[in-house]
Scaffold this active site. Structure first.
Site, short mmCIF file in Angstrom:
data_model
loop_
_atom_site.label_atom_id
_atom_site.label_comp_id
_atom_site.label_asym_id
_atom_site.label_seq_id
_atom_site.Cartn_x
_atom_site.Cartn_y
_atom_site.Cartn_z
N ASP A 1 8.06 6.70 -20.90
CA ASP A 1 8.42 6.41 -22.19
C ASP A 1 9.87 6.56 -22.51
O ASP A 1 10.53 6.59 -21.55
CB ASP A 1 7.71 7.96 -22.85
CG ASP A 1 8.42 9.26 -22.40
OD1 ASP A 1 9.69 9.46 -21.77
OD2 ASP A 1 7.64 10.35 -22.48
N TYR B 1 5.45 13.31 -22.49
CA TYR B 1 4.97 12.98 -21.23
C TYR B 1 3.95 11.87 -20.93
O TYR B 1 3.20 11.79 -20.30
CB TYR B 1 4.15 14.38 -20.94
CG TYR B 1 5.10 15.69 -21.27
CD1 TYR B 1 6.16 15.72 -20.20
CD2 TYR B 1 4.84 16.40 -22.22
CE1 TYR B 1 7.03 17.10 -20.43
CE2 TYR B 1 5.70 17.60 -22.51
CZ TYR B 1 6.50 17.93 -21.58
OH TYR B 1 7.43 18.98 -21.54
N SER B 2 4.38 10.87 -21.78
CA SER B 2 3.42 9.80 -21.69
C SER B 2 3.98 8.90 -20.55
O SER B 2 4.68 7.73 -20.86
CB SER B 2 3.34 8.92 -22.97
OG SER B 2 4.48 8.50 -23.45
N ASN B 3 4.06 9.18 -19.27
CA ASN B 3 4.49 8.65 -17.86
C ASN B 3 3.53 8.74 -17.14
O ASN B 3 2.80 9.62 -17.02
CB ASN B 3 5.93 9.53 -17.58
CG ASN B 3 6.94 9.78 -18.76
OD1 ASN B 3 7.45 9.00 -19.29
ND2 ASN B 3 7.00 11.24 -18.79
N HIS C 1 0.82 -1.27 0.10
CA HIS C 1 0.10 0.03 0.03
C HIS C 1 0.74 1.22 0.17
O HIS C 1 2.01 1.33 0.88
CB HIS C 1 -1.06 -0.01 1.39
CG HIS C 1 -1.99 1.16 1.20
ND1 HIS C 1 -2.18 1.89 2.39
CD2 HIS C 1 -2.68 1.40 0.06
CE1 HIS C 1 -3.16 2.59 2.14
NE2 HIS C 1 -3.28 2.62 0.99
N HIS D 1 6.13 18.39 -14.83
CA HIS D 1 7.05 17.47 -15.15
C HIS D 1 8.37 17.13 -14.34
O HIS D 1 8.93 16.26 -14.12
CB HIS D 1 7.43 17.43 -16.70
CG HIS D 1 8.27 16.38 -17.29
ND1 HIS D 1 7.90 15.04 -17.26
CD2 HIS D 1 9.38 16.41 -17.71
CE1 HIS D 1 8.65 14.26 -17.71
NE2 HIS D 1 9.56 15.16 -18.13
#
Length: 135
Positions: A28, A124-126, A20, A102
């Site tokens: 990316d 920014y595909s994180n 948890h 970012h």
């Protein structure tokens, strides 16, 4: 030989060790990997494997209560963000969505249990996945 679930032994171990509030980043191909953080590099080519493909497989085994995204996704890759949120809700149910600049996202990545590098070549595909509980 393992025949179901996550077959990559490094990713399987990271997911099994998640508790948890533990965090796991899926990033990316251009994301700078911080020194000292466990990296699993899946890239075989631009776009392969894609972010959604990896997230879908992870969510078969990992309960998530929150995700963290870069604010810049809203300007540079809104379609990817929308697809990601739809996939996560479908696979996991509702989650809290936190957005940060970012630069802050990169700082947060220094404290994750692991970073999975995908072939995603969309800006920014994180995402940082924050572990939930199953009870």
């Amino acid at each position: 030989m393992k025949k179901v679930g996550i077959l990559n032994s490094e990713i399987s171990k990271i997911v099994a060790d998640m508790g948890h509030m533990d965090t796991l980043a899926v990033v990316d191909l251009g994301f700078p990997i911080p020194q000292g953080v466990k990296k699993v590099d899946l890239v075989v080519d631009r776009g392969k494997p894609g972010l959604m493909e990896v997230i879908e497989i992870l969510l078969r085994e990992l309960k998530v209560e929150r995700i963290i995204l870069a604010k810049e996704m809203d300007e540079k890759s809104i379609q990817t963000k929308q697809e990601l949120l739809k996939l996560i809700e479908k696979m996991n149910g509702p989650v809290e969505v936190v957005t940060v600049p970012h630069k802050e996202f990169k700082e947060m990545s220094k404290n994750v249990k692991g970073i999975i590098r995908t072939g995603a070549d969309i800006p920014y595909s994180n995402v940082i996945l924050v572990g939930g509980v199953i009870f």
